[in-house]
Design an enzyme around this catalytic site. Structure first.
Site, short mmCIF file in Angstrom:
data_model
loop_
_atom_site.label_atom_id
_atom_site.label_comp_id
_atom_site.label_asym_id
_atom_site.label_seq_id
_atom_site.Cartn_x
_atom_site.Cartn_y
_atom_site.Cartn_z
N ILE A 148 44.41 53.12 37.78
CA ILE A 148 43.08 53.45 38.30
C ILE A 148 42.78 52.60 39.52
O ILE A 148 41.94 52.94 40.33
CB ILE A 148 41.96 53.27 37.25
CG1 ILE A 148 41.83 51.81 36.79
CG2 ILE A 148 42.14 54.19 36.08
CD1 ILE A 148 40.52 51.52 36.09
N ASP A 149 43.48 51.45 39.66
CA ASP A 149 43.17 50.51 40.75
C ASP A 149 43.63 51.01 42.12
O ASP A 149 43.19 50.48 43.14
CB ASP A 149 43.82 49.15 40.48
CG ASP A 149 43.26 48.47 39.25
OD1 ASP A 149 42.19 48.90 38.77
OD2 ASP A 149 43.89 47.52 38.77
N ARG A 187 14.05 46.67 40.38
CA ARG A 187 15.05 45.65 40.07
C ARG A 187 16.27 45.79 40.97
O ARG A 187 16.54 46.88 41.47
CB ARG A 187 15.58 45.86 38.65
CG ARG A 187 14.66 45.45 37.57
CD ARG A 187 15.28 45.87 36.23
NE ARG A 187 14.44 45.42 35.14
CZ ARG A 187 14.39 46.02 33.95
NH1 ARG A 187 15.12 47.10 33.72
NH2 ARG A 187 13.63 45.53 33.01
N MET A 212 36.21 47.83 37.87
CA MET A 212 37.54 47.22 37.76
C MET A 212 38.16 47.05 39.14
O MET A 212 37.74 47.67 40.11
CB MET A 212 38.43 48.04 36.85
CG MET A 212 38.17 47.75 35.38
SD MET A 212 39.36 48.54 34.31
CE MET A 212 38.92 47.81 32.73
N ARG A 265 41.34 44.14 40.05
CA ARG A 265 41.73 42.73 39.94
C ARG A 265 42.00 42.13 41.31
O ARG A 265 41.44 41.12 41.68
CB ARG A 265 43.02 42.68 39.14
CG ARG A 265 42.96 41.82 37.93
CD ARG A 265 44.34 41.53 37.47
NE ARG A 265 45.01 42.69 36.93
CZ ARG A 265 45.33 42.84 35.66
NH1 ARG A 265 45.03 41.92 34.79
NH2 ARG A 265 46.00 43.91 35.26
N HIS A 292 36.11 49.46 30.51
CA HIS A 292 37.12 50.47 30.17
C HIS A 292 36.59 51.89 30.17
O HIS A 292 37.38 52.84 30.06
CB HIS A 292 37.76 50.12 28.84
CG HIS A 292 38.54 48.83 28.92
ND1 HIS A 292 37.93 47.61 28.81
CD2 HIS A 292 39.85 48.59 29.17
CE1 HIS A 292 38.84 46.66 28.95
NE2 HIS A 292 40.01 47.23 29.18
N VAL A 293 35.28 52.06 30.31
CA VAL A 293 34.73 53.42 30.47
C VAL A 293 35.43 54.10 31.65
O VAL A 293 35.70 55.31 31.63
CB VAL A 293 33.21 53.35 30.73
CG1 VAL A 293 32.65 54.68 31.17
CG2 VAL A 293 32.48 52.85 29.50
O1 F6P Z 1 45.40 47.38 35.92
C1 F6P Z 1 44.39 48.23 35.56
C2 F6P Z 1 43.22 47.50 35.00
O2 F6P Z 1 42.31 48.50 34.63
C3 F6P Z 1 42.57 46.44 35.90
O3 F6P Z 1 41.68 46.95 36.85
C4 F6P Z 1 41.89 45.55 34.89
O4 F6P Z 1 41.75 44.24 35.38
C5 F6P Z 1 42.84 45.57 33.75
O5 F6P Z 1 43.55 46.78 33.82
C6 F6P Z 1 42.20 45.43 32.40
O6 F6P Z 1 43.18 45.41 31.44
P1 F6P Z 1 43.03 45.41 29.88
O7 F6P Z 1 43.24 46.81 29.43
O8 F6P Z 1 44.12 44.52 29.41
O9 F6P Z 1 41.67 44.91 29.53
#
Ligand code: F6P
Length: 341
Positions: free
Chosen positions: A126-127, A162, A169, A171, A271-272
């Site tokens: 997704i990144d 507000r 997400m 990283r 994770h949504v």
């Molecule tokens: O690499 C994809 C990703 O969704 C990142 O954006 C995020 O930091 C990471 O996975 C989260 O991973 P996990 O599923 O281990 O919480």
């Protein structure tokens, strides 16, 4: 011919569409048998197999997640991991592997190819941070989900006067923040590629409030203030050495509240963004990747990843695909800055 398929790393909408395409074309065009491996590289290391027939892929095109399961297992961090993969492949008479994953899964695929195992890679995340492909599937879906969330958060932010900070997400790369922020009309977008000045952010927020609007700030989980560091959710690292990020949104909302005296809230989409059905774009891209991966296996062209270039699917060396992460270039970020404040 018998081929193995696995999905590794964080899951992502469209994985099942790739599996379906590999199975359909592998069986119908070539008469292959397709063996699924469970949970990424854990499958071949531990011999966790699941044969996949046409019936198994009947209804999976629209389904999120992966019917094979996923993990962040790194066979190079397991004693005898690569030998165990060889044993599993020999035991099940598997001639080649299709590995669907991001930088980590495909990094392993590259090393296995160097070690003599035939692997074709399919890029997912997704990144959208994999080099050598214009887009990865899953990204479009994540951007849609984040954009819809921003639209919804805007109306409640306006009702309560507000500031709303939306943590998405990303990283090392701010693609989701940049695209959802642009699509959602965010007033500030913060990405890992460019450390931000908190004073500047607060000025933008203030100017937005002065014009009687409720500011929306979209921040990637890996964004950090100038001179600061990433905000970690925990100190733990996974098998590829990645820490779990999370919390920059809450930190930012608190700073904004303290410095402006205005109410601020943070929403972490988490994770949504990775769950649920893929968009039409991702279904098509994932399907095309799967079909072209089968062609590469058929031609014995291993050590490659299928990639999108413009509207064409091409093959690139796995070494090229995993050499460098594709981050947001400064000039792309500058386009969005016009709308800040
Ligand atoms: O690499 C994809 C990703 O969704 C990142 O954006 C995020 O930091 C990471 O996975 C989260 O991973 P996990 O599923 O281990 O919480």
């Amino acid at each position: 011919m018998r081929i193995g398929v696995l999905t590794g790393g964080g899951d992502c909408p469209g994985l099942n569409a790739v599996i379906r395409a590999v199975v359909r074309k592998g069986i119908e065009a070539h008469g292959w048998e397709v063996i699924g491996f469970r949970n990424g590289w854990q499958g071949p290391v531990e011999g966790l197999v699941k044969p996949i027939g046409l019936d198994d892929v009947e209804d999976i095109l629209t389904r999120g997640g992966t019917i094979l399961g996923s993990s962040r297992t790194n066979p190079y961090k397991i004693d005898g991991g690569v030998d165990r993969i060889r044993q599993t492949l020999a035991e099940h008479q598997i001639d080649a592997l299709v590995a669907i994953g991001g930088e980590d899964t495909l990094g392993v695929a590259k090393r296995l190819t160097d070690d003599g195992i035939g692997v074709v890679g399919v890029p997912k995340t997704i990144d959208n941070d994999l080099g050598a492909t214009d887009y990865t599937f899953g990204f479009d879906t994540a951007v849609h989900i984040a954009t819809e969330a921003i639209d919804r958060l805007r109306t409640t932010a306006e009702s309560h006067h507000r500031a709303l900070v939306v943590e998405v997400m990303g990283r090392h790369a701010g693609w989701i923040a940049l695209h959802s922020g642009l699509a959602g009309g965010a007033n500030v977008i913060l990405v890992p590629e460019k450390p931000f000045s908190i004073d500047r952010v607060v000025d933008w927020v203030r100017s937005r409030f002065e014009r009687e609007y409720a500011p929306i700030i979209v921040v990637a989980e890996g964004a950090m203030p100038e001179g600061g560091a990433e905000v970690l959710a925990t100190g733990e690292k996974d098998a590829f050495g990645h820490v779990r990020l999370g919390g920059v949104g809450t930190w930012l909302a608190d700073e904004i509240a303290q410095r402006t005296g205005k109410e601020s809230r943070a929403v972490v989409l988490g994770h949504v963004q990775r769950g649920g059905t893929p968009t039409a774009y991702d279904r098509v891209l994932a399907t095309r990747f799967g079909l072209h991966a089968v062609d590469a296996v058929h031609e014995g062209d291993f050590g490659v990843m299928v990639a999108l270039r413009g509207t064409d699917i091409v093959r690139v060396k796995l070494s090229e695909a995993t050499a460098e992460l594709k981050t947001v270039p400064a000039e792309r970020y500058a386009e969005a800055e016009v709308f800040f404040g």
